[in-house]
Design a protein around this motif. Structure first.
Motif, PDB file in Angstrom:
ATOM      1  N   ASP A   1      13.868  -1.042   2.989  1.00  0.00           N
ATOM      2  CA  ASP A   1      13.297  -1.387   1.686  1.00  0.00           C
ATOM      3  C   ASP A   1      11.837  -0.941   1.648  1.00  0.00           C
ATOM      4  OD1 ASP A   1      12.546  -2.482  -0.751  1.00  0.00           O
ATOM      5  OD2 ASP A   1      12.413  -4.525   0.036  1.00  0.00           O
ATOM      6  N   ASN A   2      11.551   0.067   0.853  1.00  0.00           N
ATOM      7  CA  ASN A   2      10.161   0.481   0.694  1.00  0.00           C
ATOM      8  C   ASN A   2       9.699   0.217  -0.740  1.00  0.00           C
ATOM      9  OD1 ASN A   2      11.468   2.574  -0.624  1.00  0.00           O
ATOM     10  ND2 ASN A   2      10.077   4.144   0.117  1.00  0.00           N
ATOM     11  N   SER A   3      10.226  -0.833  -1.350  1.00  0.00           N
ATOM     12  CA  SER A   3       9.870  -1.153  -2.741  1.00  0.00           C
ATOM     13  C   SER A   3       8.383  -1.473  -2.887  1.00  0.00           C
ATOM     14  CB  SER A   3      10.729  -2.304  -3.256  1.00  0.00           C
ATOM     15  OG  SER A   3      10.533  -3.461  -2.467  1.00  0.00           O
ATOM     16  N   TRP A   4       7.726  -1.829  -1.800  1.00  0.00           N
ATOM     17  CA  TRP A   4       6.290  -2.108  -1.834  1.00  0.00           C
ATOM     18  C   TRP A   4       5.487  -0.836  -2.130  1.00  0.00           C
ATOM     19  CZ3 TRP A   4       3.259   0.745   1.392  1.00  0.00           C
ATOM     20  CH2 TRP A   4       3.901   1.372   2.466  1.00  0.00           C
ATOM     21  N   TYR A   5       6.066   0.323  -1.839  1.00  0.00           N
ATOM     22  CA  TYR A   5       5.349   1.584  -1.992  1.00  0.00           C
ATOM     23  C   TYR A   5       5.498   2.092  -3.417  1.00  0.00           C
ATOM     24  CZ  TYR A   5       3.665   6.284  -1.261  1.00  0.00           C
ATOM     25  OH  TYR A   5       2.936   7.450  -1.360  1.00  0.00           O
ATOM     26  N   GLN A   6       4.393   2.135  -4.150  1.00  0.00           N
ATOM     27  CA  GLN A   6       4.374   2.572  -5.547  1.00  0.00           C
ATOM     28  C   GLN A   6       3.387   3.732  -5.692  1.00  0.00           C
ATOM     29  OE1 GLN A   6       6.470   1.209  -7.828  1.00  0.00           O
ATOM     30  NE2 GLN A   6       7.269  -0.075  -6.196  1.00  0.00           N
TER      31      GLN A   6
ATOM     32  N   ASP B   1      10.949   0.815   8.785  1.00  0.00           N
ATOM     33  CA  ASP B   1       9.969   0.651   7.708  1.00  0.00           C
ATOM     34  C   ASP B   1       9.060   1.860   7.547  1.00  0.00           C
ATOM     35  OD1 ASP B   1      10.961  -1.937   7.390  1.00  0.00           O
ATOM     36  OD2 ASP B   1       9.500  -2.771   8.797  1.00  0.00           O
TER      37      ASP B   1
ATOM     38  N   ASP C   1      -0.319   9.038   1.117  1.00  0.00           N
ATOM     39  CA  ASP C   1      -1.591   8.329   1.097  1.00  0.00           C
ATOM     40  C   ASP C   1      -2.665   9.374   0.766  1.00  0.00           C
ATOM     41  OD1 ASP C   1      -3.699   6.480   1.496  1.00  0.00           O
ATOM     42  OD2 ASP C   1      -2.667   5.550   3.186  1.00  0.00           O
TER      43      ASP C   1
END
Length: 181
Positions: free
Chosen positions: A9-14, A119, A90
């Motif tokens: 789950d990489n939903s944190w990455y926007q 992750d 990044d």
């Protein structure tokens, strides 16, 4: 414990709005990723429109891939060679007079192999003034090439490179000091 990619789950990455990313993808395909010789002035303008900071005299050769221009800062008189891939999950910062030779890869992301869910990890890359990334070389996440450092052909930078150092190998090691006449 075993790897379980079903739990990834990489939903944190926007990295940016989906529409912005889609439009950039089309622009990138048309003006950057092909082998046509598109005017550098137009490439610089397009990068700026999408949020990149781009200095004067920047040369961008054909077949260059830039993931997210809004995470890119390019100083004055930089050269980006054919087939370079700036995978900037990044921030990527290029100081003045930086050269990135053909086929080089600037890689801001990786996965945590110690995690069962593999992750995503991201970290910025900084290429300080006068540094040079050789052909087919790789700069890994979180690495800084200090002023005038050289990463030789095919080398892999996994750690920061000291100023005026010349590095070779995988992982890259200091082989000598750079002297500029």
């Amino acid at each position: 414990m075993k790897t379980d990619l079903s739990q990834y789950d990489n939903s944190w990455y926007q990295p940016g709005a989906p529409l912005k990313r889609a439009i950039w993808y089309v622009v990138s395909c048309l003006f950057f990723q092909h082998s046509w010789a598109v005017c550098n002035r137009l490439k610089r303008l397009l990068l700026r429109v999408f949020g990149a900071e781009v200095g004067k005299g920047v040369v961008i050769k054909p077949s260059v891939q830039i993931k997210y221009p809004w995470k890119l800062k390019i100083g004055n008189h930089c050269w980006i060679g054919e087939g370079v891939w700036i995978d900037n999950l990044d921030e990527v910062t290029l100081g003045d007079h930086v050269s990135i030779s053909q086929g080089a890869l600037l890689l801001c992301g990786n996965h945590n192999y110690k995690s069962a869910t593999f992750d995503l990890m991201v970290a910025p890359i900084v290429l300080d003034e006068g540094s040079w990334v050789g052909a087919k070389a790789v700069v890994c996440p979180g690495v800084t090439l200090q002023s005038h450092a050289v990463l030789a052909v095919g080398a892999v930078a996994t750690k920061d490179l000291e100023a005026y150092g010349i590095y070779q190998g995988n992982p890259a090691v200091l082989v000598k000091k750079r002297r500029i006449n």
